[in-house]
Design an enzyme around this catalytic site. Structure first.
Site, PDB file in Angstrom:
ATOM      1  N   THR A 115       0.874  -1.174   0.000  1.00 37.02           N
ATOM      2  CA  THR A 115       0.000   0.000   0.000  1.00 37.02           C
ATOM      3  C   THR A 115       0.905   1.215   0.000  1.00 37.02           C
ATOM      4  O   THR A 115       1.552   1.538   0.998  1.00 37.02           O
ATOM      5  CB  THR A 115      -0.928   0.001   1.224  1.00 37.02           C
ATOM      6  OG1 THR A 115      -1.797  -1.131   1.146  1.00 37.02           O
ATOM      7  CG2 THR A 115      -1.779   1.266   1.253  1.00 37.02           C
ATOM      8  N   LYS A 190      -7.306   1.504  -3.375  1.00 35.19           N
ATOM      9  CA  LYS A 190      -7.025   1.112  -1.984  1.00 35.19           C
ATOM     10  C   LYS A 190      -7.285   2.287  -1.038  1.00 35.19           C
ATOM     11  O   LYS A 190      -7.771   2.107   0.082  1.00 35.19           O
ATOM     12  CB  LYS A 190      -5.574   0.640  -1.853  1.00 35.19           C
ATOM     13  CG  LYS A 190      -5.164   0.241  -0.426  1.00 35.19           C
ATOM     14  CD  LYS A 190      -5.974  -0.939   0.108  1.00 35.19           C
ATOM     15  CE  LYS A 190      -5.592  -1.288   1.552  1.00 35.19           C
ATOM     16  NZ  LYS A 190      -4.301  -1.973   1.644  1.00 35.19           N
ATOM     17  N   LYS A 258      -0.519   5.131   8.508  1.00 39.88           N
ATOM     18  CA  LYS A 258       0.291   5.263   7.296  1.00 39.88           C
ATOM     19  C   LYS A 258      -0.612   5.345   6.070  1.00 39.88           C
ATOM     20  O   LYS A 258      -0.432   6.217   5.200  1.00 39.88           O
ATOM     21  CB  LYS A 258       1.252   4.080   7.178  1.00 39.88           C
ATOM     22  CG  LYS A 258       2.234   4.163   6.011  1.00 39.88           C
ATOM     23  CD  LYS A 258       1.751   3.457   4.747  1.00 39.88           C
ATOM     24  CE  LYS A 258       1.806   1.958   4.903  1.00 39.88           C
ATOM     25  NZ  LYS A 258       1.456   1.281   3.608  1.00 39.88           N
TER      26      LYS A 258
END
Length: 309
Positions: A115, A190, A258
């Protein structure tokens, strides 16, 4: 060693020579599914003990091996899969004289499950094209349990031909592998996923905390509302553990922060308004400050305890 990966049926697909870079909580089982599906897998991880353990678990064959650098790992691979921590980690395994791009054969495909930012996906796609390589950004959703069970959802960005070539192999660990657009689109999808989860978990936290304060039998209430319009994966899989105050598992708060940082950076770039996501990000910062950086994301509810007023 007994495997932590649950058995599953694999779609029949010709065996390929593949590499996997990054044997963390996601990459370790994902690489394992590739091996169990019959592919010859070379693995790399910065911590050598993980490489050695993986090879011991997944029955050494002529194809399974661990190596010392990304460049060495990928030399024979048709497809290189990668799952590391962030943009900088990704560049460190791909670029430079010992990076993956230096060792990949012409026409090989690099599939990135990290990611990361859409910007780094586009950057690496362009660098791959200059070298006669192909690149697909392919972040995953489903968490550690999805990786172990081979039930990940994979969101892909890149060229159609590269996607078509990698998809049958990626189905070794994915229940759905879908191209959503050109380079960077997988990472953007995502981000959409994480925006949804952040809002859902905060709403579920407030609902459970409210019900507890009202004196309700929350396991029963969650069972009832889970049959109606409030049903969600988060409610089904995290509602009960929220009510019980259990958070020592799952997708860590540090990782979610994050990911939400990527969302907020992209929103500043493209002008999208994400006020709830920005607020929940700050709530997760509170959980981190309370020592919950490695707790599951459902630990948002800890902010709502009566003594936190």
């Amino acid at each position: 060693m007994t495997s932590s990966i649950n058995p599953r049926d694999y779609e029949p697909t010709p065996a390929r020579r593949v590499a996997f870079l990054g044997l963390g909580v996601m990459g370790y089982p994902m690489a394992g599914h590739l091996a169990r599906a019959g592919h010859a897998v070379a693995v790399y991880n910065r911590t050598a003990s993980k490489k050695i353990a993986w090879c011991a678990e997944f029955t050494p064959t002529d194809g399974q091996k661990h190596t010392h650098t990304p460049r060495e790992t990928v030399q024979d691979a048709d497809i290189v899969f990668c799952c590391v921590g962030n943009d900088d980690d990704l560049r460190s395994v791909m670029l430079g004289p010992e990076g993956a791009f230096a060792g990949m054969k012409p026409g090989a495909i690099f599939v990135d499950h990290t990611t990361a930012s859409a910007a780094v996906a586009r950057e690496l796609y362009a660098l791959a094209a200059e070298r006669g390589l192909r690149f697909v950004d392919a972040p995953v959703s489903g968490g550690q349990s999805g990786a172990q069970n081979g039930q990940l959802t994979v969101m892909c960005g890149g060229d159609q031909d590269a996607f078509d070539a990698m998809r049958p192999v990626a189905l070794s660990f994915g229940r759905a592998v879908t191209r959503v657009g050109d380079s960077g689109a997988g990472q953007l999808a995502k981000m959409v996923n994480q925006i949804c989860i952040a809002g859902l978990v905060q709403g579920l936290s407030e609902a459970v905390a409210f019900g507890q304060q009202a004196g309700l039998d929350m396991p029963l209430v969650l069972e009832v509302i889970g049959k109606g319009a409030a049903q969600s994966w988060q409610l089904d899989n995290r509602g009960k553990t929220m009510a019980e105050g259990r958070f020592d598992f799952g997708f860590a708060v540090d990782w979610m922060r994050k990911d939400l940082g990527l969302v907020l950076d992209e929103a500043r770039r493209n002008g999208a308004r994400v006020p709830v996501t920005a607020l929940v990000d700050q709530f997760y910062a509170d959980v981190q400050s309370a020592g919950g950086g490695r707790w599951d994301t459902s630990s948002l509810i800890t902010r709502l305890a009566p003594d936190k007023k």
